[in-house]
Design a protein around this motif. Structure first.
Motif, PDB file in Angstrom:
ATOM      1  N   THR A   1       3.121 -12.946  18.886  1.00  0.00           N
ATOM      2  CA  THR A   1       4.051 -13.957  18.398  1.00  0.00           C
ATOM      3  C   THR A   1       5.306 -13.950  19.264  1.00  0.00           C
ATOM      4  O   THR A   1       5.542 -13.027  20.054  1.00  0.00           O
ATOM      5  CB  THR A   1       4.459 -13.673  16.939  1.00  0.00           C
ATOM      6  OG1 THR A   1       5.200 -12.436  16.918  1.00  0.00           O
ATOM      7  CG2 THR A   1       3.238 -13.562  16.021  1.00  0.00           C
ATOM      8  N   ASP A   2       6.145 -14.969  19.094  1.00  0.00           N
ATOM      9  CA  ASP A   2       7.418 -15.017  19.819  1.00  0.00           C
ATOM     10  C   ASP A   2       8.287 -13.818  19.462  1.00  0.00           C
ATOM     11  O   ASP A   2       8.975 -13.263  20.319  1.00  0.00           O
ATOM     12  CB  ASP A   2       8.165 -16.321  19.521  1.00  0.00           C
ATOM     13  CG  ASP A   2       7.491 -17.530  20.167  1.00  0.00           C
ATOM     14  OD1 ASP A   2       6.695 -17.355  21.113  1.00  0.00           O
ATOM     15  OD2 ASP A   2       7.779 -18.658  19.719  1.00  0.00           O
ATOM     16  N   ASP A   3       8.262 -13.424  18.179  1.00  0.00           N
ATOM     17  CA  ASP A   3       9.044 -12.258  17.757  1.00  0.00           C
ATOM     18  C   ASP A   3       8.550 -10.988  18.454  1.00  0.00           C
ATOM     19  O   ASP A   3       9.352 -10.172  18.903  1.00  0.00           O
ATOM     20  CB  ASP A   3       8.975 -12.061  16.237  1.00  0.00           C
ATOM     21  CG  ASP A   3       9.828 -13.077  15.488  1.00  0.00           C
ATOM     22  OD1 ASP A   3      10.696 -13.713  16.120  1.00  0.00           O
ATOM     23  OD2 ASP A   3       9.611 -13.218  14.269  1.00  0.00           O
TER      24      ASP A   3
ATOM     25  N   ARG B   1       6.950 -10.859  21.303  1.00  0.00           N
ATOM     26  CA  ARG B   1       7.291 -10.991  22.730  1.00  0.00           C
ATOM     27  C   ARG B   1       8.768 -10.687  22.970  1.00  0.00           C
ATOM     28  O   ARG B   1       9.141 -10.224  24.033  1.00  0.00           O
ATOM     29  CB  ARG B   1       6.980 -12.406  23.233  1.00  0.00           C
ATOM     30  CG  ARG B   1       5.521 -12.698  23.363  1.00  0.00           C
ATOM     31  CD  ARG B   1       4.881 -12.024  24.549  1.00  0.00           C
ATOM     32  NE  ARG B   1       5.352 -12.639  25.765  1.00  0.00           N
ATOM     33  CZ  ARG B   1       5.741 -11.981  26.843  1.00  0.00           C
ATOM     34  NH1 ARG B   1       5.710 -10.687  26.872  1.00  0.00           N
ATOM     35  NH2 ARG B   1       6.169 -12.607  27.907  1.00  0.00           N
TER      36      ARG B   1
END
Length: 118
Positions: free
Chosen positions: A39-41, A43
């Motif tokens: 997820t972006d979190d 990453r």
């Protein structure tokens, strides 16, 4: 999914390079992040020191270990390519690659000994 450790990144990184082409490390990190469905979190999660993204660091260590074992090479800065030894290892269809697998290579054992001695 938790961010994979560097050993979990080794086989996917070697497979990514299996085509024999030169791959920019930065692009490889992005491809592996997509493969691991981060997820972006995830990453965005940083090392405790705050100096680099955790996942990027782990892929970097996977690259270092694979290079020290002679499975990958860097024809120039920021670029990786598989070696004949790397292709031979993939031909055995491993289900994972870890430090214990890399210990079969003298160069890797020397690398690990050097690290302990310093």
């Amino acid at each position: 999914m938790a961010i994979p450790d560097y050993q979990a990144a080794m086989l996917p990184l070697l497979r990514l390079a299996a085509d024999g082409a030169e791959h920019r490390f930065r692009d490889s990190v992005e491809q592996l992040a997509a493969e691991f469905k981060l997820t972006d979190d995830e990453r965005g999660e940083m090392l405790p020191s705050g100096t680099a993204p955790l996942f990027d660091n782990r892929v970097g260590w996977a690259r270092t270990y694979l290079k020290q074992a002679g499975l990958l090479q860097s024809p120039r800065r920021g670029v990786l390519r598989i070696t004949d030894r790397g292709r031979a290892l993939l031909a055995r269809s491993p289900t994972k690659i870890g430090v214990e697998d890399l210990d079969q290579f003298e160069e890797f054992r020397s690398f690990r000994t050097r690290r302990r001695d310093t």
